[in-house]
Write a protein that holds these residues in place. Sequence first.
Motif, PDB file in Angstrom:
ATOM      1  N   PHE A  23       0.864  -1.184   0.000  1.00  0.00           N
ATOM      2  CA  PHE A  23       0.000   0.000   0.000  1.00  0.00           C
ATOM      3  C   PHE A  23       0.896   1.228   0.000  1.00  0.00           C
ATOM      4  CE2 PHE A  23      -2.444  -3.399   1.921  1.00  0.00           C
ATOM      5  CZ  PHE A  23      -3.676  -3.285   1.294  1.00  0.00           C
ATOM      6  N   GLN A  24       0.676   2.137  -0.942  1.00  0.00           N
ATOM      7  CA  GLN A  24       1.542   3.302  -1.078  1.00  0.00           C
ATOM      8  C   GLN A  24       0.727   4.581  -1.125  1.00  0.00           C
ATOM      9  OE1 GLN A  24       3.726   2.358  -4.631  1.00  0.00           O
ATOM     10  NE2 GLN A  24       4.842   0.692  -3.656  1.00  0.00           N
ATOM     11  N   SER A  25       1.343   5.689  -0.733  1.00  0.00           N
ATOM     12  CA  SER A  25       0.643   6.974  -0.685  1.00  0.00           C
ATOM     13  C   SER A  25       0.214   7.457  -2.073  1.00  0.00           C
ATOM     14  CB  SER A  25       1.510   8.037  -0.004  1.00  0.00           C
ATOM     15  OG  SER A  25       2.714   8.216  -0.722  1.00  0.00           O
ATOM     16  N   GLY A  26       0.822   6.959  -3.127  1.00  0.00           N
ATOM     17  CA  GLY A  26       0.443   7.356  -4.477  1.00  0.00           C
ATOM     18  C   GLY A  26      -0.665   6.506  -5.077  1.00  0.00           C
ATOM     19  N   ASP A  27      -1.156   5.494  -4.342  1.00  0.00           N
ATOM     20  CA  ASP A  27      -2.203   4.611  -4.862  1.00  0.00           C
ATOM     21  C   ASP A  27      -3.509   5.365  -5.065  1.00  0.00           C
ATOM     22  OD1 ASP A  27      -0.478   2.455  -4.783  1.00  0.00           O
ATOM     23  OD2 ASP A  27      -1.295   1.643  -2.919  1.00  0.00           O
ATOM     24  N   LYS A  28      -4.125   5.129  -6.218  1.00  0.00           N
ATOM     25  CA  LYS A  28      -5.441   5.689  -6.508  1.00  0.00           C
ATOM     26  C   LYS A  28      -6.465   4.572  -6.400  1.00  0.00           C
ATOM     27  CE  LYS A  28      -3.848   9.363  -9.463  1.00  0.00           C
ATOM     28  NZ  LYS A  28      -2.575   9.242 -10.098  1.00  0.00           N
ATOM     29  N   LYS A  29      -7.562   4.872  -5.767  1.00  0.00           N
ATOM     30  CA  LYS A  29      -8.640   3.899  -5.616  1.00  0.00           C
ATOM     31  C   LYS A  29      -9.192   3.583  -7.009  1.00  0.00           C
ATOM     32  CE  LYS A  29     -12.702   3.377  -2.685  1.00  0.00           C
ATOM     33  NZ  LYS A  29     -13.531   4.074  -1.708  1.00  0.00           N
ATOM     34  N   GLN A  30      -9.061   2.320  -7.417  1.00  0.00           N
ATOM     35  CA  GLN A  30      -9.517   1.913  -8.739  1.00  0.00           C
ATOM     36  C   GLN A  30      -9.898   0.446  -8.702  1.00  0.00           C
ATOM     37  OE1 GLN A  30      -6.855   2.976 -11.930  1.00  0.00           O
ATOM     38  NE2 GLN A  30      -7.810   1.541 -13.334  1.00  0.00           N
ATOM     39  N   GLU A  31     -11.045   0.137  -9.259  1.00  0.00           N
ATOM     40  CA  GLU A  31     -11.558  -1.228  -9.270  1.00  0.00           C
ATOM     41  C   GLU A  31     -10.524  -2.189  -9.863  1.00  0.00           C
ATOM     42  OE1 GLU A  31     -15.248  -2.902 -11.564  1.00  0.00           O
ATOM     43  OE2 GLU A  31     -15.864  -1.432 -10.051  1.00  0.00           O
ATOM     44  N   GLY A  32     -10.256  -3.257  -9.124  1.00  0.00           N
ATOM     45  CA  GLY A  32      -9.293  -4.256  -9.558  1.00  0.00           C
ATOM     46  C   GLY A  32      -7.874  -3.984  -9.086  1.00  0.00           C
ATOM     47  N   LEU A  33      -7.572  -2.726  -8.723  1.00  0.00           N
ATOM     48  CA  LEU A  33      -6.218  -2.379  -8.268  1.00  0.00           C
ATOM     49  C   LEU A  33      -6.157  -2.186  -6.760  1.00  0.00           C
ATOM     50  CD1 LEU A  33      -5.098   0.083 -11.087  1.00  0.00           C
ATOM     51  CD2 LEU A  33      -4.833  -2.403 -10.954  1.00  0.00           C
ATOM     52  N   THR A  34      -7.027  -1.352  -6.215  1.00  0.00           N
ATOM     53  CA  THR A  34      -7.108  -1.170  -4.762  1.00  0.00           C
ATOM     54  C   THR A  34      -8.423  -0.495  -4.389  1.00  0.00           C
ATOM     55  OG1 THR A  34      -5.993  -0.359  -2.764  1.00  0.00           O
ATOM     56  CG2 THR A  34      -5.901   1.066  -4.698  1.00  0.00           C
ATOM     57  N   ASN A  35      -8.883  -0.749  -3.180  1.00  0.00           N
ATOM     58  CA  ASN A  35     -10.073  -0.067  -2.684  1.00  0.00           C
ATOM     59  C   ASN A  35      -9.716   0.866  -1.525  1.00  0.00           C
ATOM     60  OD1 ASN A  35      -9.588  -2.048  -0.779  1.00  0.00           O
ATOM     61  ND2 ASN A  35     -11.679  -2.835  -0.743  1.00  0.00           N
ATOM     62  N   LEU A  36      -8.444   1.250  -1.467  1.00  0.00           N
ATOM     63  CA  LEU A  36      -7.956   2.146  -0.419  1.00  0.00           C
ATOM     64  C   LEU A  36      -7.275   3.334  -1.087  1.00  0.00           C
ATOM     65  CD1 LEU A  36      -7.959   1.977   2.700  1.00  0.00           C
ATOM     66  CD2 LEU A  36      -5.662   1.051   2.558  1.00  0.00           C
ATOM     67  N   LEU A  37      -7.738   4.538  -0.820  1.00  0.00           N
ATOM     68  CA  LEU A  37      -7.187   5.742  -1.427  1.00  0.00           C
ATOM     69  C   LEU A  37      -5.897   6.157  -0.717  1.00  0.00           C
ATOM     70  CD1 LEU A  37      -7.494   8.093  -3.439  1.00  0.00           C
ATOM     71  CD2 LEU A  37      -8.837   9.270  -1.693  1.00  0.00           C
ATOM     72  N   GLN A  38      -4.828   6.287  -1.470  1.00  0.00           N
ATOM     73  CA  GLN A  38      -3.521   6.741  -0.983  1.00  0.00           C
ATOM     74  C   GLN A  38      -2.982   5.907   0.184  1.00  0.00           C
ATOM     75  OE1 GLN A  38      -4.363  10.905  -0.278  1.00  0.00           O
ATOM     76  NE2 GLN A  38      -3.823  11.409  -2.380  1.00  0.00           N
ATOM     77  N   GLY A  39      -3.384   4.631   0.236  1.00  0.00           N
ATOM     78  CA  GLY A  39      -2.868   3.733   1.262  1.00  0.00           C
ATOM     79  C   GLY A  39      -3.281   4.085   2.681  1.00  0.00           C
ATOM     80  N   ARG A  40      -4.377   4.833   2.829  1.00  0.00           N
ATOM     81  CA  ARG A  40      -4.832   5.276   4.152  1.00  0.00           C
ATOM     82  C   ARG A  40      -6.285   4.884   4.402  1.00  0.00           C
ATOM     83  NH1 ARG A  40      -1.282   8.855   6.129  1.00  0.00           N
ATOM     84  NH2 ARG A  40      -2.599   9.629   7.763  1.00  0.00           N
ATOM     85  N   LEU A  41      -6.586   4.641   5.664  1.00  0.00           N
ATOM     86  CA  LEU A  41      -7.981   4.461   6.066  1.00  0.00           C
ATOM     87  C   LEU A  41      -8.655   5.823   6.080  1.00  0.00           C
ATOM     88  CD1 LEU A  41      -7.551   1.949   9.010  1.00  0.00           C
ATOM     89  CD2 LEU A  41      -8.391   1.458   6.718  1.00  0.00           C
ATOM     90  N   GLY A  42      -9.976   5.838   5.909  1.00  0.00           N
ATOM     91  CA  GLY A  42     -10.726   7.083   5.923  1.00  0.00           C
ATOM     92  C   GLY A  42     -10.837   7.660   7.333  1.00  0.00           C
ATOM     93  N   ALA A  43     -11.393   8.860   7.412  1.00  0.00           N
ATOM     94  CA  ALA A  43     -11.489   9.601   8.676  1.00  0.00           C
ATOM     95  C   ALA A  43     -12.318   8.883   9.733  1.00  0.00           C
ATOM     96  CB  ALA A  43     -12.074  10.985   8.418  1.00  0.00           C
ATOM     97  N   HIS A  44     -13.244   8.014   9.329  1.00  0.00           N
ATOM     98  CA  HIS A  44     -14.108   7.323  10.283  1.00  0.00           C
ATOM     99  C   HIS A  44     -13.923   5.808  10.250  1.00  0.00           C
ATOM    100  CE1 HIS A  44     -16.186  11.090  10.896  1.00  0.00           C
ATOM    101  NE2 HIS A  44     -16.283  11.211   9.582  1.00  0.00           N
ATOM    102  N   ASP A  45     -12.891   5.338   9.552  1.00  0.00           N
ATOM    103  CA  ASP A  45     -12.738   3.912   9.280  1.00  0.00           C
ATOM    104  C   ASP A  45     -11.689   3.234  10.161  1.00  0.00           C
ATOM    105  OD1 ASP A  45     -14.515   4.438   7.229  1.00  0.00           O
ATOM    106  OD2 ASP A  45     -12.955   4.522   5.702  1.00  0.00           O
ATOM    107  N   ASN A  46     -12.106   2.686  11.279  1.00  0.00           N
ATOM    108  CA  ASN A  46     -11.229   1.804  12.044  1.00  0.00           C
ATOM    109  C   ASN A  46     -11.382   0.408  11.452  1.00  0.00           C
ATOM    110  OD1 ASN A  46     -10.087   3.484  14.203  1.00  0.00           O
ATOM    111  ND2 ASN A  46     -12.220   3.734  14.806  1.00  0.00           N
ATOM    112  N   PHE A  47     -10.289  -0.344  11.379  1.00  0.00           N
ATOM    113  CA  PHE A  47     -10.318  -1.657  10.738  1.00  0.00           C
ATOM    114  C   PHE A  47      -9.657  -2.671  11.651  1.00  0.00           C
ATOM    115  CE2 PHE A  47      -8.312  -4.794   7.817  1.00  0.00           C
ATOM    116  CZ  PHE A  47      -9.472  -5.301   7.249  1.00  0.00           C
ATOM    117  N   LEU A  48     -10.380  -3.744  11.972  1.00  0.00           N
ATOM    118  CA  LEU A  48      -9.842  -4.830  12.778  1.00  0.00           C
ATOM    119  C   LEU A  48      -9.491  -5.979  11.842  1.00  0.00           C
ATOM    120  CD1 LEU A  48      -9.176  -5.820  15.641  1.00  0.00           C
ATOM    121  CD2 LEU A  48     -11.462  -6.843  15.703  1.00  0.00           C
ATOM    122  N   LEU A  49      -8.199  -6.189  11.656  1.00  0.00           N
ATOM    123  CA  LEU A  49      -7.686  -7.222  10.762  1.00  0.00           C
ATOM    124  C   LEU A  49      -7.718  -8.566  11.470  1.00  0.00           C
ATOM    125  CD1 LEU A  49      -6.108  -7.960   8.109  1.00  0.00           C
ATOM    126  CD2 LEU A  49      -4.035  -7.560   9.447  1.00  0.00           C
TER     127      LEU A  49
END
Length: 160
Positions: A23-49
């Motif tokens: 996951f990299q800061s230059g990643d753009k959210k795009q179907e098939g490539l990643t569903n995470l924008l710029q390698g960061r969780l959103g402002a309200h998105d806590n994630f339990l792996l």
Amino acid sequence: MQIVDRTIYVTKYVGGKTNIDAFQSGDKKQEGLTNLLQGRLGAHDNFLLTGMRVTSAKVEDATEANWEEKIKDADFGKLDPAIANGEYAMLNEQTNYSDENASSCFKYAFNENSDGIYILENPKLFKRNKSVKVNFKFAGAPAAGTIMRVELIGVMTVQK
């Protein structure tokens, strides 16, 4: 606020490389490539792996320059030996969750009773608005045309 099942994923070209930051800061959210924008969780998105899956595919004629166009031809389901015999580390911003773990755990997660998900013994909390890092060091360079997919499986808080 609601809790939902979520798989965060990223797909990267790894042919000829010996390491990759999934996951990299230059990643753009795009179907098939990643569903995470710029390698960061959103402002309200806590994630339990709770689990991870790492797979790769060899796509004929895929190169560093054109692999995104060829992603539709990728048949993920196995793990390239150079990836499986390497190591991975996982971080959330500056918090180190794991370092120098054997990537072979993803290879061994594929068996008759499993779909390749490596279940973590201890779930990891990735905090909102922070970068997600999963870094890989390969045991060698995967062949040209190799594409890798990393899936982080768990639950996420989302704004309703």
